[in-house]
Design an enzyme around this catalytic site. Structure first.
Site, PDB file in Angstrom:
ATOM      1  N   GLY A   1      13.826 -80.208 -19.140  1.00 37.32           N
ATOM      2  CA  GLY A   1      15.201 -80.248 -19.622  1.00 37.32           C
ATOM      3  C   GLY A   1      16.162 -80.405 -18.465  1.00 37.32           C
ATOM      4  O   GLY A   1      16.002 -81.281 -17.614  1.00 37.32           O
ATOM      5  N   ASP A   2      17.163 -79.545 -18.402  1.00 38.91           N
ATOM      6  CA  ASP A   2      18.174 -79.624 -17.339  1.00 38.91           C
ATOM      7  C   ASP A   2      18.122 -78.402 -16.443  1.00 38.91           C
ATOM      8  O   ASP A   2      19.134 -77.987 -15.878  1.00 38.91           O
ATOM      9  CB  ASP A   2      19.576 -79.785 -17.947  1.00 38.91           C
ATOM     10  CG  ASP A   2      19.942 -78.638 -18.885  1.00 38.91           C
ATOM     11  OD1 ASP A   2      19.031 -77.902 -19.312  1.00 38.91           O
ATOM     12  OD2 ASP A   2      21.137 -78.474 -19.190  1.00 38.91           O
TER      13      ASP A   2
END
Length: 240
Positions: free
Chosen positions: A158-159
């Site tokens: 993800g981030d």
């Protein structure tokens, strides 16, 4: 044909073994008559006369280019993030365990930073996942550009990113965190669109905030959530 990319040591090793009557296994980077490079697997052995002296040498050769590329790809996927090329969690944990042991031996600090992007979901929702991927790749390159060779940045998915900073105390961690926040604030572009995000960073220091990787990760993660709750676009140290 020789490509010039196989070291002299490989040829010396082959001939020294063959002349001693031993079988030799190895690899050469060669090229075809058309100039195309390929990797050649070689099994070479001496052929003996009845009296035990060597009369000839025989080699069985195989083009193993595709096999080597597959092995390299498997190794890459096992150790690095396929999108950004950054070390994955497996590599990060190995490096962190080593860094902890060295810090303990030398009585040094090390810092673990947990970074989560703010507003990243908005980029994916408004511009699409290709834009989000481009943003992650660009930011990964920026992160790497400000780190030392001994440092590690890993994308967990993800981030989320984790930074491992050996020989780094709280002051040094603050300096890096401020630089990270600044380079994240600088917009990235994708297909003519500017993407604006910020970051929230949590910091844990060895040995003050943990003596093992699990504790350091957990406490850096906890500090990151406190940074988000405090307004985002900032960093916070773990507070016991």
């Amino acid at each position: 044909l020789q490509s010039g990319k196989t070291g002299v040591q490989a040829y010396d090793d082959m001939w020294s073994n063959l002349q001693l009557g031993k079988i030799w296994h190895g690899e050469f980077v060669n090229k075809t008559k058309s100039g195309e490079e390929y990797i050649e697997g070689v099994k070479a052995s001496p052929v003996f006369r009845i009296d035990g002296t060597i009369s000839h040498y025989m080699a069985i050769k195989e083009d193993i280019t595709d096999k080597k590329r597959s092995e390299e790809r498997i190794h890459f996927l096992a150790n690095f993030d396929s999108l950004t090329g950054l070390p994955n969690r497996f590599q990060l944990e190995e490096r962190l365990n080593y860094a902890i042991s060295m810090s303990k031996r030398n009585n040094e600090k090390l810092s673990v930073l947990f970074l989560d992007l703010d507003r990243f979901k908005e980029v994916n929702d408004t511009l699409g996942h290709d834009a989000g991927d481009a943003l992650l790749i660009e930011l990964s390159n920026r992160f790497t550009s400000i780190l030392r060779e001994v440092d590690t940045v890993s994308r967990l998915g993800g981030d989320e990113f984790i930074f491992l900073l050996p020989h780094t105390d709280a002051q040094g961690a603050s300096h890096i965190a401020e630089k990270l926040l600044k380079i994240i604030e600088t917009p990235c572009e994708f297909n003519g669109n500017k993407m604006f995000v910020t970051g929230s960073i949590g910091i844990a220091i060895y040995p003050d905030d943990g003596l093992d990787q699990q504790t350091l990760f957990k406490n850096a993660d906890s500090a990151m959530y406190r940074a988000k709750e405090s307004g985002k676009n900032r960093y916070c140290f773990f507070n016991k």
